[in-house]
Design a protein around this motif. Structure first.
Motif, PDB file in Angstrom:
ATOM      1  N   ILE A  37       0.871  -1.168   0.000  1.00 43.87           N
ATOM      2  CA  ILE A  37       0.000   0.000   0.000  1.00 43.87           C
ATOM      3  C   ILE A  37       0.911   1.221   0.000  1.00 43.87           C
ATOM      4  O   ILE A  37       1.716   1.408   0.912  1.00 43.87           O
ATOM      5  CB  ILE A  37      -0.928  -0.002   1.231  1.00 43.87           C
ATOM      6  CG1 ILE A  37      -1.880  -1.200   1.141  1.00 43.87           C
ATOM      7  CG2 ILE A  37      -1.731   1.299   1.300  1.00 43.87           C
ATOM      8  CD1 ILE A  37      -1.784  -2.144   2.269  1.00 43.87           C
ATOM      9  N   TYR A  38       0.811   2.031  -1.036  1.00 45.65           N
ATOM     10  CA  TYR A  38       1.669   3.201  -1.154  1.00 45.65           C
ATOM     11  C   TYR A  38       0.850   4.452  -0.866  1.00 45.65           C
ATOM     12  O   TYR A  38      -0.197   4.669  -1.472  1.00 45.65           O
ATOM     13  CB  TYR A  38       2.290   3.265  -2.552  1.00 45.65           C
ATOM     14  CG  TYR A  38       3.201   4.459  -2.699  1.00 45.65           C
ATOM     15  CD1 TYR A  38       4.229   4.651  -1.800  1.00 45.65           C
ATOM     16  CD2 TYR A  38       3.007   5.396  -3.698  1.00 45.65           C
ATOM     17  CE1 TYR A  38       5.046   5.766  -1.883  1.00 45.65           C
ATOM     18  CE2 TYR A  38       3.824   6.507  -3.806  1.00 45.65           C
ATOM     19  CZ  TYR A  38       4.837   6.688  -2.891  1.00 45.65           C
ATOM     20  OH  TYR A  38       5.637   7.794  -2.968  1.00 45.65           O
ATOM     21  N   THR A  39       1.336   5.263   0.077  1.00 49.39           N
ATOM     22  CA  THR A  39       0.505   6.393   0.535  1.00 49.39           C
ATOM     23  C   THR A  39       0.774   7.687  -0.189  1.00 49.39           C
ATOM     24  O   THR A  39      -0.008   8.624  -0.082  1.00 49.39           O
ATOM     25  CB  THR A  39       0.751   6.689   2.026  1.00 49.39           C
ATOM     26  OG1 THR A  39       2.121   7.099   2.165  1.00 49.39           O
ATOM     27  CG2 THR A  39       0.507   5.478   2.875  1.00 49.39           C
ATOM     28  N   GLY A  40       1.915   7.764  -0.910  1.00 50.44           N
ATOM     29  CA  GLY A  40       2.235   9.026  -1.560  1.00 50.44           C
ATOM     30  C   GLY A  40       3.056   9.933  -0.664  1.00 50.44           C
ATOM     31  O   GLY A  40       3.459   9.565   0.446  1.00 50.44           O
ATOM     32  N   LEU A  41       3.270  11.148  -1.162  1.00 50.46           N
ATOM     33  CA  LEU A  41       4.201  12.094  -0.540  1.00 50.46           C
ATOM     34  C   LEU A  41       3.601  12.817   0.661  1.00 50.46           C
ATOM     35  O   LEU A  41       2.395  12.857   0.846  1.00 50.46           O
ATOM     36  CB  LEU A  41       4.599  13.160  -1.565  1.00 50.46           C
ATOM     37  CG  LEU A  41       5.337  12.675  -2.813  1.00 50.46           C
ATOM     38  CD1 LEU A  41       5.389  13.792  -3.850  1.00 50.46           C
ATOM     39  CD2 LEU A  41       6.730  12.204  -2.461  1.00 50.46           C
ATOM     40  N   ARG A  42       4.513  13.436   1.429  1.00 55.60           N
ATOM     41  CA  ARG A  42       4.158  14.405   2.466  1.00 55.60           C
ATOM     42  C   ARG A  42       3.097  13.902   3.443  1.00 55.60           C
ATOM     43  O   ARG A  42       2.065  14.525   3.679  1.00 55.60           O
ATOM     44  CB  ARG A  42       3.715  15.723   1.835  1.00 55.60           C
ATOM     45  CG  ARG A  42       4.898  16.480   1.227  1.00 55.60           C
ATOM     46  CD  ARG A  42       4.523  17.799   0.643  1.00 55.60           C
ATOM     47  NE  ARG A  42       4.066  17.671  -0.733  1.00 55.60           N
ATOM     48  CZ  ARG A  42       4.881  17.599  -1.788  1.00 55.60           C
ATOM     49  NH1 ARG A  42       6.182  17.654  -1.625  1.00 55.60           N
ATOM     50  NH2 ARG A  42       4.401  17.473  -2.991  1.00 55.60           N
ATOM     51  N   GLN A  43       3.400  12.744   4.032  1.00 53.24           N
ATOM     52  CA  GLN A  43       2.512  12.197   5.048  1.00 53.24           C
ATOM     53  C   GLN A  43       2.969  12.659   6.429  1.00 53.24           C
ATOM     54  O   GLN A  43       4.172  12.733   6.695  1.00 53.24           O
ATOM     55  CB  GLN A  43       2.586  10.662   4.995  1.00 53.24           C
ATOM     56  CG  GLN A  43       2.188  10.075   3.658  1.00 53.24           C
ATOM     57  CD  GLN A  43       0.702   9.990   3.509  1.00 53.24           C
ATOM     58  OE1 GLN A  43       0.023   9.375   4.300  1.00 53.24           O
ATOM     59  NE2 GLN A  43       0.169  10.639   2.475  1.00 53.24           N
TER      60      GLN A  43
ATOM     61  N   MET B  17      -0.792  10.298   9.921  1.00 54.38           N
ATOM     62  CA  MET B  17      -1.381   9.653   8.748  1.00 54.38           C
ATOM     63  C   MET B  17      -0.790   8.259   8.553  1.00 54.38           C
ATOM     64  O   MET B  17      -1.495   7.299   8.211  1.00 54.38           O
ATOM     65  CB  MET B  17      -1.121  10.502   7.488  1.00 54.38           C
ATOM     66  CG  MET B  17      -1.925  11.796   7.426  1.00 54.38           C
ATOM     67  SD  MET B  17      -1.126  12.977   6.293  1.00 54.38           S
ATOM     68  CE  MET B  17      -2.193  12.887   4.901  1.00 54.38           C
TER      69      MET B  17
ATOM     70  N   GLU C 162      -2.114   5.820  11.240  1.00 57.13           N
ATOM     71  CA  GLU C 162      -3.527   5.508  11.022  1.00 57.13           C
ATOM     72  C   GLU C 162      -3.698   4.573   9.819  1.00 57.13           C
ATOM     73  O   GLU C 162      -4.484   3.625   9.854  1.00 57.13           O
ATOM     74  CB  GLU C 162      -4.326   6.807  10.818  1.00 57.13           C
ATOM     75  CG  GLU C 162      -5.817   6.631  10.609  1.00 57.13           C
ATOM     76  CD  GLU C 162      -6.556   5.988  11.790  1.00 57.13           C
ATOM     77  OE1 GLU C 162      -6.012   5.990  12.915  1.00 57.13           O
ATOM     78  OE2 GLU C 162      -7.660   5.471  11.570  1.00 57.13           O
ATOM     79  N   ALA C 163      -2.949   4.814   8.746  1.00 54.09           N
ATOM     80  CA  ALA C 163      -3.031   3.948   7.571  1.00 54.09           C
ATOM     81  C   ALA C 163      -2.550   2.538   7.924  1.00 54.09           C
ATOM     82  O   ALA C 163      -3.140   1.549   7.495  1.00 54.09           O
ATOM     83  CB  ALA C 163      -2.202   4.528   6.421  1.00 54.09           C
TER      84      ALA C 163
ATOM     85  N   LEU D   7      -2.790   1.096  10.738  1.00 52.93           N
ATOM     86  CA  LEU D   7      -3.852   0.443  11.512  1.00 52.93           C
ATOM     87  C   LEU D   7      -4.983  -0.031  10.601  1.00 52.93           C
ATOM     88  O   LEU D   7      -5.384  -1.194  10.646  1.00 52.93           O
ATOM     89  CB  LEU D   7      -4.392   1.427  12.558  1.00 52.93           C
ATOM     90  CG  LEU D   7      -5.615   0.917  13.330  1.00 52.93           C
ATOM     91  CD1 LEU D   7      -5.324   0.894  14.815  1.00 52.93           C
ATOM     92  CD2 LEU D   7      -6.849   1.741  13.059  1.00 52.93           C
ATOM     93  N   GLN D   8      -5.473   0.858   9.745  1.00 52.18           N
ATOM     94  CA  GLN D   8      -6.624   0.497   8.901  1.00 52.18           C
ATOM     95  C   GLN D   8      -6.274  -0.642   7.947  1.00 52.18           C
ATOM     96  O   GLN D   8      -7.098  -1.513   7.671  1.00 52.18           O
ATOM     97  CB  GLN D   8      -7.082   1.717   8.095  1.00 52.18           C
ATOM     98  CG  GLN D   8      -7.700   2.803   8.961  1.00 52.18           C
ATOM     99  CD  GLN D   8      -8.104   4.027   8.151  1.00 52.18           C
ATOM    100  OE1 GLN D   8      -7.988   4.064   6.934  1.00 52.18           O
ATOM    101  NE2 GLN D   8      -8.579   5.041   8.844  1.00 52.18           N
ATOM    102  N   GLU D   9      -5.057  -0.628   7.433  1.00 48.37           N
ATOM    103  CA  GLU D   9      -4.680  -1.633   6.432  1.00 48.37           C
ATOM    104  C   GLU D   9      -4.172  -2.923   7.074  1.00 48.37           C
ATOM    105  O   GLU D   9      -3.917  -3.894   6.383  1.00 48.37           O
ATOM    106  CB  GLU D   9      -3.614  -1.055   5.492  1.00 48.37           C
ATOM    107  CG  GLU D   9      -4.051   0.200   4.719  1.00 48.37           C
ATOM    108  CD  GLU D   9      -5.061  -0.115   3.620  1.00 48.37           C
ATOM    109  OE1 GLU D   9      -5.394  -1.293   3.423  1.00 48.37           O
ATOM    110  OE2 GLU D   9      -5.518   0.849   2.962  1.00 48.37           O
TER     111      GLU D   9
END
Lengths: 139, 332
Positions: free
Chosen positions: A38-44, A48, A51-52, A54-56
């Protein structure tokens, strides 16, 4: 009815540097090794990322940091992950990390630090090892 | 896993996330958890979002989720991305477009890989939706893989289906082909600030005028058979899918889209079609599950060497495939 379970990995770029080629190369290599990335992208923000994770319900979180802010960002991510009940989720760091900072990061709950020139094979093996020991503990 | 079920029902996000993993992995014992959650389901509004890769599905879901949150409703998002057929791995990037939703405890986003399924969803998506429904989310968005012309599983899962188009994605002949456009309850032309948006809207409207609305009462089952369902049992008006223009990153057209979704939901309720739709979804699911269970039982009953012998004989042109099936079924 138990089927093979792919390893789930979150790849995140916390902080402000805007260069994610390295993160994408790693994501691609992990995909080719049969993992679900799962790739979240920049500037996290650290919030964030935690939380990601945890959800994933990922097995591993990989942070890519090139900005030099690792000593501030990494412990914060670890702390928030622990607050979320993710103590058993491994945290890896890649990017530009001076050698002298590695012990400090490892002391703060980072399982591996991977600088420029690391082979993707080393990262894949490291992830497989930490996940194997994790599922060993959890049954 | 009993604890996970209870914790999920009480809003524990960590338990919910872990239960979803067990559902996805079809872990031993998860059937009992799903059975325990089932009485708590049936309350969420499941909205499917499908369309070709690059039309902006994730950005649209991001904008819609914000809009529903402003109305005080909680939102879960299931974002499905393809599994590599070669490695079994996947890269799931839908969260990149959903960063506005971070930090909101009323939103839960879960990425899912297809793990070999072809209809645009994963095999476990139906059960994942059910767990989120039981966990109490008001609205569940299901974003399919970037879909082409036959990834229409979403319509067997969602109550309202959005098909997203963008300017420059094919001419008006594409629009009248069978498949994905036919499953739309609401059509969206996203990226409407780009040249050609009006042409796309016109082509879609022309397609809708051409099609007989009654045809929408028929949906194909997995085996290609047609099942007929009365979607408007009171003889009321048929639903004509509206076409809505949006520019998702700027929130343009999102209020119109929410209004269109709401009126579809009201239509379903007023036409007393919601129960009919659910009955149809249950019927299709039952067939799917029976098919899988019967297949598993059958394969267990047939010795492996019989199958490999039959395959060899078919390849040698001693036997045709259908006769081979008949022979196998007689023996099993």
């Amino acid at each position: 009815m138990t089927t093979e379970q792919p390893i789930r990995v979150l790849i995140a770029k916390p902080g402000l540097d805007g260069h994610d080629r390295g993160a994408k190369v790693i994501a691609r290599a992990l995909r080719d090794a049969g993992m679900e990335v799962i790739y979240t992208g920049l500037r996290q923000t650290p919030e964030m990322v935690a939380e990601a994770a945890l959800q994933e319900d990922v097995d591993v979180v990989g942070l890519s940091i090139l900005s030099g802010a690792h000593l501030a960002l990494v412990p914060r991510v670890r702390e928030l992950m622990d607050d979320n009940g993710l103590q058993d989720v491994a945290l890896l760091v890649g990017g530009i990390i001076p050698d002298e900072d590695v012990p400090a990061l490892k002391a703060q709950g980072v399982s591996g630090v991977f600088g420029p020139g690391t082979s993707t094979e080393d990262i894949i093996n490291h992830i497989r090892q930490v996940v194997a020991s994790r599922s060993g503990n959890n049954g | 896993m009993v604890d996970l079920v209870q914790a999920t029902l009480h809003g524990d996000r960590r338990a919910l996330a872990r239960l979803l993993t067990y559902v996805e992995n079809e872990r031993e014992g998860v059937e009992q958890s799903l059975a325990a959650l089932f009485p708590h389901t049936g309350h969420a509004w499941v909205i499917g979002v499908t369309g070709a890769p690059g039309t902006g599905k994730s950005s649209l879901v991001n904008a819609l989720a914000k809009a529903f949150r402003r109305r005080g409703q909680t939102v879960a998002i299931v974002a499905v991305d393809p599994t590599s057929p070669f490695s079994g791995g996947a890269i799931m990037g839908d969260r990149i477009r959903m960063r506005d939703l971070a930090g909101d405890k009323g939103v839960f986003i879960r990425s899912m890989a297809t793990r070999g399924s072809l209809g645009g969803l994963a095999r476990a998506t139906r059960d994942v939706i059910r767990v989120l429904d039981a966990a109490g989310f008001d609205v569940i968005f299901v974003e399919t893989v970037g879909a082409g012309q036959s990834e229409v599983d979403i319509v067997r899962t969602a109550q309202t289906t959005i098909v997203v188009e963008a300017p420059g994605f094919g001419d008006d002949v594409q629009a009248i082909k069978a498949g994905i456009l036919e499953i739309a309850d609401v059509l969206v032309v996203n990226k409407a600030d780009r040249p050609g948006a009006e042409n796309t809207v016109r082509a879609l409207k022309a397609m809708l005028e051409m099609g007989h609305p009654a045809a929408r009462e028929q949906l194909t089952r997995h085996h290609g058979q047609l099942v007929s369902v009365e979607l408007s049992s009171n003889g009321g008006e048929l639903w004509i899918p509206p076409v809505v223009k949006t520019v998702a990153p700027e929130d343009q057209g999102i209020d119109d889209l929410v209004a269109a979704l709401e009126s579809h939901r009201h239509h379903l309720i007023e036409a007393r079609a919601l129960t009919g739709l659910e009955r149809q979804h249950i019927e299709i699911e039952l067939y799917d599950r029976l098919e899988a269970a019967l297949m598993a039982r059958l394969l267990k009953a047939i010795p492996g060497d019989v199958l490999s012998d039959v395959i060899r004989r078919i390849q040698a042109r001693e036997l045709d495939p259908q006769s081979a099936v008949n022979t196998i079924l007689e023996q099993a």
